[in-house]
Enzyme design. Structure first.
Site, mmCIF file in Angstrom:
data_model
loop_
_atom_site.group_PDB
_atom_site.id
_atom_site.type_symbol
_atom_site.label_atom_id
_atom_site.label_comp_id
_atom_site.label_asym_id
_atom_site.label_seq_id
_atom_site.Cartn_x
_atom_site.Cartn_y
_atom_site.Cartn_z
ATOM 1 N N ASN A 83 0.853 -1.194 0.000
ATOM 2 C CA ASN A 83 0.000 0.000 0.000
ATOM 3 C C ASN A 83 0.883 1.235 0.000
ATOM 4 O OD1 ASN A 83 -2.454 1.582 0.387
ATOM 5 N ND2 ASN A 83 -1.796 1.894 2.504
ATOM 6 N N ASP A 133 -2.682 0.441 8.213
ATOM 7 C CA ASP A 133 -1.451 1.208 7.951
ATOM 8 C C ASP A 133 -0.323 0.851 8.915
ATOM 9 O OD1 ASP A 133 -2.775 2.531 5.877
ATOM 10 O OD2 ASP A 133 -3.473 4.129 7.190
ATOM 11 N N HIS A 181 0.853 5.077 1.303
ATOM 12 C CA HIS A 181 0.118 5.900 2.275
ATOM 13 C C HIS A 181 0.784 7.273 2.368
ATOM 14 C CE1 HIS A 181 -2.334 6.817 5.754
ATOM 15 N NE2 HIS A 181 -1.253 7.318 6.315
HETATM 16 C C1 GRF Z 1 -2.481 9.141 -2.765
HETATM 17 O O1 GRF Z 1 -2.106 10.262 -2.014
HETATM 18 C C2 GRF Z 1 -2.260 7.883 -1.965
HETATM 19 O O2 GRF Z 1 -1.139 7.935 -1.151
HETATM 20 C C3 GRF Z 1 -3.502 7.860 -1.120
HETATM 21 O O3 GRF Z 1 -4.531 8.283 -1.963
HETATM 22 C C4 GRF Z 1 -3.987 9.116 -2.992
HETATM 23 C C5 GRF Z 1 -4.341 8.499 -4.288
HETATM 24 O O4 GRF Z 1 -3.953 9.265 -5.390
HETATM 25 N N1 GRF Z 1 -3.712 6.554 -0.519
HETATM 26 P P1 GRF Z 1 -4.087 8.685 -6.858
HETATM 27 O O5 GRF Z 1 -5.485 8.094 -6.995
HETATM 28 O O6 GRF Z 1 -3.029 7.630 -7.042
HETATM 29 O O7 GRF Z 1 -3.883 9.850 -7.773
#
Ligand code: GRF
Length: 230
Positions: A112, A150, A114
């Site tokens: 993931n 997380d 984050h």
């Molecule tokens: C990113 O900031 C990711 O870390 C978080 O959600 C956002 C998704 O952005 N979990 P995208 O859809 O990849 O543009």
């Protein structure tokens, strides 16, 4: 006689929204910087813009409302993912909490991204919370997924400064710019067979990872305190 080249690792991506991280993976593959293949993009939001970044044959989506329970939705999602035989499953902006059975099913190949320097700021609204706390540094983490939210081992992080006057959107944009190279760099380790989760231990090149790797300004991962790229 030349040896048959190994087939590239198969990556499944879970998305809920815009999909800029998915796009970063696609671009890296197209540029020859990530020897991998996207085998499916999966979403809990049938209208997610991210889905349109790949061909219709690669898309799977369903609304959780159509399922009797969270477990039933995650079981259907898991079956669809498993059918694509992925080596790695990446949550890239997947905003729904995965049930324990799903996590156990794919454990060890489930990553993931984050938007915080975990263990700081698990959960939502990370940028606003970092600003409210007066943090001078913020960033992003790529970690293995475990049932606790997380909380799995962080493989690598990218750091950015928090600047005076930043609002959550400005800080989010600065973090997003480093999320993309961070995710690609970790996937490069993963698809080259150098990254593994064995029980509770995460290894890189067979060595236990005690502290997260750091993304440098050239887009390479380094062990903290060293100037040697991993
Ligand atoms: C990113 O900031 C990711 O870390 C978080 O959600 C956002 C998704 O952005 N979990 P995208 O859809 O990849 O543009």
């Amino acid at each position: 006689m030349s040896a048959t080249p190994a087939s590239p690792d198969r990556i499944a991506v879970l998305v809920s929204g815009r999909g800029s991280n998915l796009q970063a993976i696609l671009d890296a593959i197209d540029a020859g910087a990530l020897p991998a293949r996207i085998v499916g993009v999966f979403s809990d939001k049938p209208a997610a813009p991210a889905l349109s970044r790949v061909a219709p044959t690669l898309r799977w989506s369903a609304s959780p409302k159509e399922y009797a329970s969270r477990d039933a939705f995650d079981a259907a999602l898991g079956d669809a993912i498993e059918a694509t035989r992925p080596d790695w499953i990446v949550c890239a902006g997947y905003l729904r909490i995965l049930c324990d059975a799903f996590v156990e099913r794919f454990r060890g190949r489930l990553l993931n991204i984050h938007p915080s320097l975990l263990p700081k700021y698990p959960g939502l609204r990370t940028h606003a919370r970092a600003i409210a706390d007066g943090e001078t540094e913020h960033g992003a983490s790529v970690h293995f997924v475990i049932p606790e939210l997380d909380a799995g081992t962080v493989v690598a992080q990218a750091r950015v400064p928090v600047r005076t006057g930043d609002d959550a959107d400005a800080l989010a944009a600065r973090v997003l710019a480093v999320e993309h190279p961070l995710l690609v760099a970790v996937l490069r380790l993963a698809v080259s067979g150098r990254l593994a989760e064995q029980g509770t231990t995460t290894t890189v090149d067979g060595h236990p990872l005690f502290t997260p790797l750091l993304l440098d300004s050239a887009g390479a991962l380094r062990a903290p305190g060293t100037d040697r790229p991993v």
